[in-house]
Design an enzyme around this catalytic site. Structure first.
Site, PDB file in Angstrom:
ATOM      1  N   HIS A 173       0.573  -1.344  -0.063  1.00 61.44           N
ATOM      2  CA  HIS A 173      -0.194   0.143   0.041  1.00 61.44           C
ATOM      3  C   HIS A 173       0.757   1.296  -0.002  1.00 61.44           C
ATOM      4  CE1 HIS A 173      -3.376  -2.737   1.324  1.00 61.44           C
ATOM      5  NE2 HIS A 173      -1.958  -2.960   1.668  1.00 61.44           N
ATOM      6  N   SER A 294      14.639  20.883 -16.473  1.00 58.08           N
ATOM      7  CA  SER A 294      13.786  21.532 -16.943  1.00 58.08           C
ATOM      8  C   SER A 294      14.098  22.867 -17.843  1.00 58.08           C
ATOM      9  CB  SER A 294      13.063  22.361 -15.043  1.00 58.08           C
ATOM     10  OG  SER A 294      12.173  22.952 -15.700  1.00 58.08           O
ATOM     11  N   LYS A 300      16.572  21.413 -11.275  1.00 58.31           N
ATOM     12  CA  LYS A 300      15.156  20.468 -11.378  1.00 58.31           C
ATOM     13  C   LYS A 300      16.429  18.998 -12.361  1.00 58.31           C
ATOM     14  CE  LYS A 300      11.751  19.016 -10.333  1.00 58.31           C
ATOM     15  NZ  LYS A 300      10.746  19.200 -12.104  1.00 58.31           N
TER      16      LYS A 300
END
Ligand code: ARG
Length: 481
Positions: A173, A294, A300
């Site tokens: 999960h 980016s 990034k």
């Protein structure tokens, strides 16, 4: 009968092969709409291979003289060489009149060798011809796909061998569950790929029958020796029913289906690693050369390759659904709808082979942040199940043990006091069955070592698994050099 208007400045071969039956040439819009030459050119090596075998078959049946056979084969080989060397500029010159790769090659052959070229299509239809080309193409591409799967599996095992004692939390999960070895995590993908390998390999069994000789739909009238043709083209048998043969696209569908499962696996793997590359997980660092930046945010470093593998999975599923949908309403036997099998198949071959290559590069070159993994794996809560298992070994039924440990976990969180720092007396206040040997069990290594059955994450189990895998990989038929 209306008089036919014959074109005077075109030979029969510059026009459609069925010109005799028609009063006018195809409308350019219709020609553009129906042609597949823009995408089925990739079949040319297989079309030539099939045509050479067919030529030999015709000669065996006495339908071609020895000289005619040699002329046709020489012409076909020359066309193959020319096509290998053609540039995009040369391709742009081809008239759209060629409806597909089969008509294209036949036209070139007649241009080269004269009217004898017109004998090539004796006892053959494009319907059994394209069925053959597809099988030859699939046989080659399936072998290539299998090689790439094996290569990726080898990379996984190489990395896994060095990470047996690197631990990280396993998740269910997406919540931290129990500690596992990084090798165990990597080998999970090996297993998925192993099933994929099995599916591709299995599809080859059904592919292994020659469709040539089925004619347009009813068979051929020339007594062609199909079995001899099968042997010449490396098939172990021939298809049994001509009606089925000319419109059977199971092999294409099976490849796309195996490809979809493969991409589903690669996509799940990508998803794991995209998460791992985030600052929140921080379990891995992608090499710069296999990342993107980016255009706006200077800080990034993006996992675009993994995202594209995940994204391209959708288009492979789309191809499978497109074939299944195209096939579902077709009456026997050949219908032109079947030409729509090609683009999804070709696109899928390129997509999955590209994804396998990229995933191998990433597997070889990714940097695992072992410090972050170890830190996360040291979260004592991951040992809660082991604590319950410990009580079971002391005679407490598991359901009661689960409850006791639930209370321990609650208190530990509530008091902000990790239970791995507790004294024996504190544990005993929850259950008198706790003894001193508890602390041995209550460790990362202790928890891992206990999972010692086949398929578990203990070091012993993983090593045994890797031994088995290496043996298998060594004897693999599809190990790339
Ligand atoms: N380009 C066609 C295809 O890919 C070849 C077969 C054409 N047959 C026909 N009867 N029109 O299916």
């Amino acid at each position: 009968m209306p008089k036919k208007k014959k074109s005077t400045n075109k030979s029969q071969w510059e026009s459609a092969a069925w010109e005799g039956r028609f009063k006018e040439a195809a409308d350019p819009d219709a020609a553009v709409f129906t042609t597949s030459f823009t995408f089925d050119r990739v079949l040319f090596p297989y079309d030539i291979q099939g045509s050479i075998a067919h030529t030999e078959g015709l000669a065996r049946a006495g339908l071609l003289s020895e000289t005619e056979k040699k002329t046709l084969i020489k012409g076909l080989k020359e066309i193959a060489l020319e096509m290998e060397q053609e540039t995009p500029a040369d391709l742009a010159k081809h008239p759209l009149l060629d409806e597909d790769i089969h008509m294209h090659i036949e036209r070139r052959l007649v241009e080269k060798v004269g009217d004898v070229g017109g004998k090539l299509h004796t006892g053959r239809s494009r319907n059994d011809q394209v069925a053959l080309d597809l099988r030859l193409f699939l046989r080659a591409e399936t072998a290539r796909t299998l090689d790439l799967i094996t290569a990726l599996q080898k990379s996984i095992v190489l990395r896994a061998e060095n990470e047996i004692e690197t631990f990280l939390p396993g998740y269910t999960h997406l919540q931290r569950a129990q500690p596992v070895s990084l090798a165990h995590h990597l080998l999970a993908y090996y297993e998925m790929l192993e099933r994929d390998r099995g599916r591709f390999q299995d599809s080859l069994k059904r592919l292994d029958q020659l469709p040539l000789g089925a004619g347009a739909l009813a068979g051929n009238s020339f007594g062609l020796d199909r079995k001899a043709n099968a042997t010449a083209l490396g098939f172990s048998g021939v298809t049994a029913n001509s009606l089925d043969t000319v419109c059977d696209r199971d092999a294409v569908t099976e490849y796309l289906s195996a490809a979809s499962m493969l991409m589903m696996h690669l996509s799940r793997w990508s998803e794991d690693w995209i998460l791992w590359a985030s600052a929140e997980f921080g379990y891995l660092e992608l090499p710069d050369r296999l990342s993107t930046g980016s255009s706006m945010m200077p800080q990034k470093k993006n996992p675009d390759l993994l995202e594209l593998i995940r994204g391209k999975t959708g288009r492979v599923y789309g191809s499978l659904i497109s074939i299944l949908t195209m096939m579902k309403g077709l009456p026997l036997s050949y219908n032109r709808d079947l030409q729509e099998d090609k683009e999804p198949l070709f696109d899928t071959v390129t997509t999955i082979q590209g994804a396998l290559r990229i995933m191998k590069r990433l597997t070889d070159e990714v940097h695992f942040r072992k410090d972050h993994m170890t830190e996360a794996a040291s979260d004592g809560l991951l040992l809660a199940t082991d604590l319950a298992d410990y009580l079971v070994t002391k005679g407490l039924p598991f359901r009661q043990a689960h409850k006791v440990v639930g209370l321990i976990v609650f208190k530990s969180i509530d008091d902000k006091s990790p239970f791995e720092t507790w004294t024996l007396t504190t544990f005993q206040s929850f259950c008198p069955l706790f003894e001193n040997d508890l602390f041995e069990r209550l460790s990362l290594k202790g928890a891992i070592e206990k999972k010692s059955g086949i398929g578990g994450t203990s070091l012993k189990s993983i090593k045994a698994e890797i031994r088995k895998i290496n043996k298998r990989l060594k004897s693999s038929k599809h190990v790339p050099s």
